[in-house]
Design an enzyme around this catalytic site. Structure first.
Site, short mmCIF file in Angstrom:
data_model
loop_
_atom_site.label_atom_id
_atom_site.label_comp_id
_atom_site.label_asym_id
_atom_site.label_seq_id
_atom_site.Cartn_x
_atom_site.Cartn_y
_atom_site.Cartn_z
N HIS A 25 0.80 -1.22 0.00
CA HIS A 25 0.00 0.00 0.00
C HIS A 25 0.84 1.29 0.00
CE1 HIS A 25 -3.34 -2.69 1.06
NE2 HIS A 25 -2.64 -3.13 2.06
O1 RIB Z 1 -5.43 -0.22 4.44
C1 RIB Z 1 -4.03 -0.25 4.26
C2 RIB Z 1 -3.35 0.70 5.15
O2 RIB Z 1 -3.72 0.43 6.50
C3 RIB Z 1 -1.82 0.57 5.11
O3 RIB Z 1 -1.25 1.84 5.20
C4 RIB Z 1 -1.46 -0.22 6.33
O4 RIB Z 1 -0.18 0.16 6.88
C5 RIB Z 1 -2.57 0.15 7.29
O5 RIB Z 1 -2.20 1.35 7.93
#
Ligand code: RIB
Length: 315
Positions: free
Chosen positions: A244
């Protein structure tokens, strides 16, 4: 070459966010990181603050200040993601306890004071975490909204649905009220939601390539992601866990690798069933303000090549 961006980074590391921060530090020609504001999210504030310090020492950048933000969301109890990130939030490599300390200044005050001291449009907000501290800054000091050049945030989901509930992405779910304040702020916002981050999968070959960089940051990043992937591999059954956080610096570096659209995005804050759901008006059905550039897809091969290039420049 576009101008070097001055960044305030909001983060609750979190292995994927560690990769994002290292990516930013590996692109000094594009980013000047003014400070990290630790958020309560993946793990509690004490751990996210410590993880920020560990990462900066790993990258040899203990010159960058770290500020602890709020210890919990604006209205709700803190929901964490230890089940993904482990009890420290940064499980995987055995990183030493940091020698450096966080600043005494509160993260919200750092955001406000830094924006007020800079020229309008000089500073960009890069959010990898729940938006609590940015929202608190906007409520405490509404004048800062017009001073922010832009917000780039890993947050939300629409076509890919939710990851922490069937309808909500984690960063928004933790603090939907904060996301609502930010989405209504009038600041130019680009969202990197699950719709695009789920295309970016850390396959074994990609993790091996990170490890093969041979530098401590490449090896540590591989070790972090090899830890945090376990939950997602079981859940999704894919050939790699979604990566992500680095989508945010990657978009800022190479926006042409991504595809999106300027649309209205609003967030549900009251329904127990769909709290934290981001509603993207992708087909322009309503006359709601088109407040977000919503990124829906991206080139995964180029994304990982860019990440490796940045990691490879670090110690
Ligand atoms: O939904 C994904 C996000 O949520 C990422 O940044 C992970 O680190 C959590 O914070």
């Amino acid at each position: 070459m576009s101008e070097r961006r001055k960044l305030i980074v909001l983060t609750d590391p979190g292995q994927d966010q560690a990769a994002a921060i290292l990516m930013m530090l590996g692109a000094p020609e594009a980013f000047e990181v003014l400070g990290l504001v630790a958020t309560a999210g993946n793990i509690d504030l004490a751990h996210t603050t410590r993880n920020c310090l560990k990462l900066l020492e790993l990258a040899g950048r203990s010159d960058i200040p770290v500020f602890a933000g709020c210890p919990r969301p604006i209205r709700r109890d803190l929901v964490m993601a230890e089940h993904v990130h482990g009890p420290t939030g940064l499980d995987g490599p055995d990183l030493p306890e940091p020698k450096i300390s966080a600043s005494e200044r509160h993260g919200v005050d750092f955001i406000i004071e830094t924006l007020r001291a800079a020229e309008p449009g000089e500073i960009t907000i890069c959010s990898l975490s729940p938006l609590t501290n940015l929202a608190m800054a906007l409520v405490q000091a509404p004048d800062i909204a017009e001073r922010i050049a832009a917000i780039f945030a890993m947050a939300g989901a629409y076509f890919e649905v939710g990851n922490i509930t069937p309808t909500a992405e984690f960063n928004v779910y933790v603090d939907p009220e904060a996301a609502d304040v930010v989405l209504r702020s009038g600041v130019p916002i680009t969202l990197l939601p699950l719709d695009v981050t789920h295309r970016m999968r850390s396959t074994p070959a990609r993790l091996a390539a990170m490890r093969a960089l041979g530098n401590r940051c490449g090896i540590a990043t591989a070790e972090m992601l090899e830890f945090s992937e376990a939950f997602d591999l079981r859940k999704y059954g894919w050939d790699g866990a979604p990566l992500h956080g680095p989508c945010v610096p990657a978009f800022m570096l190479r926006p042409e690798l991504f595809h999106g659209r300027q649309v209205s995005v609003m967030v549900e804050t009251s329904s127990p069933l769909t709290s934290g759901m981001t509603v993207a008006d992708w087909w322009g059905i309503t006359d709601r303000p088109k407040n977000v550039f919503y990124v829906r897809d991206g080139d995964d091969e180029a994304y990982y090549s860019l990440l490796l290039e940045c990691l490879g420049r670090l110690p």
